[in-house]
Design an enzyme around this catalytic site. Structure first.
Site, PDB file in Angstrom:
ATOM      1  N   SER A  40       0.872  -1.179   0.000  1.00 18.49           N
ATOM      2  CA  SER A  40       0.000   0.000   0.000  1.00 18.49           C
ATOM      3  C   SER A  40       0.901   1.219   0.000  1.00 18.49           C
ATOM      4  CB  SER A  40      -0.933  -0.013   1.209  1.00 18.49           C
ATOM      5  OG  SER A  40      -0.223   0.162   2.403  1.00 18.49           O
ATOM      6  N   HIS A 152      -3.625  -5.608   2.957  1.00 19.00           N
ATOM      7  CA  HIS A 152      -2.705  -6.596   3.518  1.00 19.00           C
ATOM      8  C   HIS A 152      -3.400  -7.923   3.844  1.00 19.00           C
ATOM      9  CE1 HIS A 152       0.533  -3.482   4.890  1.00 19.00           C
ATOM     10  NE2 HIS A 152       0.371  -3.540   3.593  1.00 19.00           N
ATOM     11  N   GLU A 161      -4.227  -1.841   9.633  1.00 24.73           N
ATOM     12  CA  GLU A 161      -3.462  -2.381  10.766  1.00 24.73           C
ATOM     13  C   GLU A 161      -4.044  -1.961  12.109  1.00 24.73           C
ATOM     14  OE1 GLU A 161       0.596  -1.020  10.239  1.00 24.73           O
ATOM     15  OE2 GLU A 161       0.453  -1.390   8.092  1.00 24.73           O
ATOM     16  N   GLU A 202       1.641  -9.038   7.201  1.00 26.92           N
ATOM     17  CA  GLU A 202       2.554  -8.667   8.283  1.00 26.92           C
ATOM     18  C   GLU A 202       2.373  -9.570   9.489  1.00 26.92           C
ATOM     19  OE1 GLU A 202       2.182  -4.423   8.859  1.00 26.92           O
ATOM     20  OE2 GLU A 202       3.069  -4.026   6.896  1.00 26.92           O
ATOM     21  N   ASP A 239      -3.563   1.942  11.867  1.00 30.60           N
ATOM     22  CA  ASP A 239      -3.173   2.514  10.570  1.00 30.60           C
ATOM     23  C   ASP A 239      -4.331   2.291   9.616  1.00 30.60           C
ATOM     24  OD1 ASP A 239      -2.097   3.418   8.232  1.00 30.60           O
ATOM     25  OD2 ASP A 239      -0.504   1.915   8.086  1.00 30.60           O
ATOM     26  N   GLU A 285      -2.451   6.346  12.271  1.00 35.70           N
ATOM     27  CA  GLU A 285      -1.663   6.600  11.062  1.00 35.70           C
ATOM     28  C   GLU A 285      -2.578   6.688   9.839  1.00 35.70           C
ATOM     29  OE1 GLU A 285       1.513   3.719  10.677  1.00 35.70           O
ATOM     30  OE2 GLU A 285       1.493   3.921   8.496  1.00 35.70           O
ATOM     31  N   ASP A 312       1.950   8.715   6.630  1.00 35.06           N
ATOM     32  CA  ASP A 312       2.799   7.734   5.944  1.00 35.06           C
ATOM     33  C   ASP A 312       2.786   8.028   4.440  1.00 35.06           C
ATOM     34  OD1 ASP A 312       3.951   5.489   4.802  1.00 35.06           O
ATOM     35  OD2 ASP A 312       2.474   4.065   5.528  1.00 35.06           O
ATOM     36  N   LYS A 337      10.215   5.197   6.610  1.00 32.62           N
ATOM     37  CA  LYS A 337      10.548   3.946   5.932  1.00 32.62           C
ATOM     38  C   LYS A 337      11.727   4.211   5.004  1.00 32.62           C
ATOM     39  CE  LYS A 337       5.766   2.161   5.540  1.00 32.62           C
ATOM     40  NZ  LYS A 337       4.524   2.377   4.756  1.00 32.62           N
ATOM     41  N   HIS A 365       8.866  -1.005   9.194  1.00 36.04           N
ATOM     42  CA  HIS A 365       9.183  -2.018   8.170  1.00 36.04           C
ATOM     43  C   HIS A 365       8.273  -1.791   6.960  1.00 36.04           C
ATOM     44  CE1 HIS A 365       5.599  -4.746   9.464  1.00 36.04           C
ATOM     45  NE2 HIS A 365       5.301  -3.496   9.503  1.00 36.04           N
ATOM     46  N   LYS A 388       7.250  -0.045  14.251  1.00 34.60           N
ATOM     47  CA  LYS A 388       6.315  -1.119  13.909  1.00 34.60           C
ATOM     48  C   LYS A 388       7.020  -2.080  12.977  1.00 34.60           C
ATOM     49  CE  LYS A 388       3.673   0.929  10.065  1.00 34.60           C
ATOM     50  NZ  LYS A 388       2.324   1.077   9.509  1.00 34.60           N
TER      51      LYS A 388
HETATM   52  P1  PGA Z   1       3.188  -1.142   3.025  1.00 33.12           P
HETATM   53  O1  PGA Z   1       2.277  -0.938   4.306  1.00 33.12           O
HETATM   54  O2  PGA Z   1       4.521  -1.574   3.446  1.00 33.12           O
HETATM   55  O3  PGA Z   1       2.426  -2.163   2.250  1.00 33.12           O
HETATM   56  O4  PGA Z   1       3.217   0.193   2.322  1.00 33.12           O
HETATM   57  C1  PGA Z   1       2.741  -0.408   5.494  1.00 33.12           C
HETATM   58  C2  PGA Z   1       2.010   0.827   5.907  1.00 33.12           C
HETATM   59  O5  PGA Z   1       1.063   1.290   5.233  1.00 33.12           O
HETATM   60  O6  PGA Z   1       2.367   1.387   6.929  1.00 33.12           O
HETATM   61 ZN    ZN Z   2       0.857   3.112   6.763  1.00 32.49          ZN
END
Ligand code: PGA
Ligand code: ZN
Length: 420
Positions: A40, A152, A161, A202, A239, A285, A312, A337, A365, A388
């Protein structure tokens, strides 16, 4: 001094190709690093170079590996591996684009991380101290993602999440124990209710809940049943990854997985408001999509003094967008990230910018991960207070938790564990 650099196409946790780069120094030090990959993703993330050929459904990364060996290696061989900023900026110059689409952010980041690891190894100090200095001692609170939805998982939950936040634990090892116990308790609860206990990308459970709110009710139930006090021992983080239910990445939302239908930013704010009244949520998030800067700001205005509001997909670890967010009051924290921006130095710059603005930053991650534990050391080095890195299952997630346990032991008695 960098003697040799080679790359190998390997697989990530979803079985998709990714780049691993080996670095050898003249003193005999040899190490490697492997880059993760998101599902995502934000529109403005640095570009992962994919071969777009028949093999691996177009996802091969042979061209990225070749870029490392034929273009990057030529320029940085012979350089001192500790010149991280210089190496990173040479790679950026070689690439020549803002998005790193020429050489590929996956190619560039694999070198950037491997060079940092090699330097630490060669100096004989742990990576977290190499990157964070000898005072780096805070182990992040593990925000453990135990229920997955959205992109996910294949279930009926829109929010991507739901995380457990053991901020009442006395140390990392205990915090990890709290949330791992709750993970097992949640499994038993779901089983008991006849719901699936298979997991998402995840490692969180992905049950077909009857509503988004039921997901959070199960989690509170699990916290209590495992013997912990919600909001005291263990809190909750969400999230939304709202990009994934905003078809045009604007202020229109469509809750496709739950079938709850269309919502506006204000509807989402109302829903959050009712959850915040009922549940011990401390961090939220991507409550809005990356195009809904206005909705994001209104969310932050409303809840920002109570909870951490993290951007994010809207900031993509890019100082350009984080700066805009700071000016507009879009959030009060940024997700960090490494592969969203593509070099170690630029990731550190994003963290610095947050710090200077009095923002928090949340180390993360990706949903497609590898057994590389760079993130664990990086999170301690950056002193962010929380990270996370997935659930209490799936080896690629566990590897990072185990490395954090190891770091806590290395610091024997000198480590800190503090949410803020
Ligand atoms: P992604 O998801 O690694 O698939 O982008 C993680 C997130 O949205 O925080
Ligand atoms: Zn996110």
């Amino acid at each position: 001094i960098i003697k040799n650099i080679e790359s190998l196409e390997v697989l990530d946790s979803r079985g998709n190709p990714t780049v691993r780069t080996y670095v050898e120094l003249e003193d005999g030090t040899k190490t490697f690093s492997t880059v993760p990959s998101g599902a995502s993703t934000g529109m403005n993330e640095a570009v992962e170079l994919r071969d777009n050929e028949e093999r691996y459904g177009g996802k091969g990364v042979k061209s990225a590996c070749m870029n490392v060996e034929n273009i990057i290696a030529k320029e940085i061989k012979g350089m001192n591996s500790t010149k991280q900023m210089e190496i990173d900026s040479i790679m950026n110059e070689l690439d020549g684009t803002e998005s790193k689409s020429n050489l590929g952010a996956n190619a560039i980041l694999s070198v950037s991380m491997a060079v940092a690891k090699a330097s630490a190894l060669s100096l004989g100090i742990p990576l977290f101290q190499y990157l964070g200095g000898s005072n780096a001692c805070r182990i992040p609170v593990p925000c453990m993602n135990i229920l997955n939805g959205g992109e996910h998982a294949d279930n009926s939950v829109d929010f991507q999440e739901f995380m457990l936040v053991p901020l009442g634990a006395p140390c990392f090892a205990e915090g990890l124990r709290y949330v791992a116990e709750i993970f097992h308790t949640l499994k038993a609860i779901l089983k008991d209710k006849g719901l699936a206990t298979s997991v998402g990308d995840e490692g969180g459970f992905a049950p077909n809940c009857s509503s988004n709110e039921e997901a959070i009710e199960f989690i509170v139930m699990a916290i209590e049943k495992a013997g912990y006090k919600p909001g005291i021992d263990v809190s909750i983080a969400v999230d939304s990854a709202a990009n994934s239910f905003s078809p045009n990445l604007d202020n229109h939302y469509n809750m496709i997985w739950s079938g709850a239908g269309e919502m506006s930013s204000d509807d989402l704010i109302d829903l959050s408001s009712s959850w915040l009244d009922k549940y011990p949520i401390v961090l939220w998030e991507d409550p809005m999509s990356e195009g809904d800067w206005d909705g994001f700001s209104r969310f932050t205005q409303k809840f920002g003094d109570k909870i951490e509001v993290v951007g994010d997909d809207i900031f993509v670890t890019n100082t350009k967008f984080i700066k805009k967010g700071i000016e507009l009051g879009t959030a009060n924290s940024a997700l960090i990230k490494l592969n969203q921006i593509g070099t170690v130095s630029e990731t550190i710059q994003a963290v610095r910018l947050c710090r200077e603005a009095g923002w928090r930053y949340f180390l993360s991650h990706r949903s497609g991960e590898t057994e590389d534990t760079f993130l664990s050391d990086f999170a301690v080095a950056m002193d962010g207070g929380h990270l996370k890195t997935g659930s209490a299952c799936r080896g690629e997630r566990i590897a990072k938790y185990n490395r954090l346990l190891e770091i806590e032991r290395i610091l024997a008695g000198k480590s800190e564990y503090r949410w803020k």
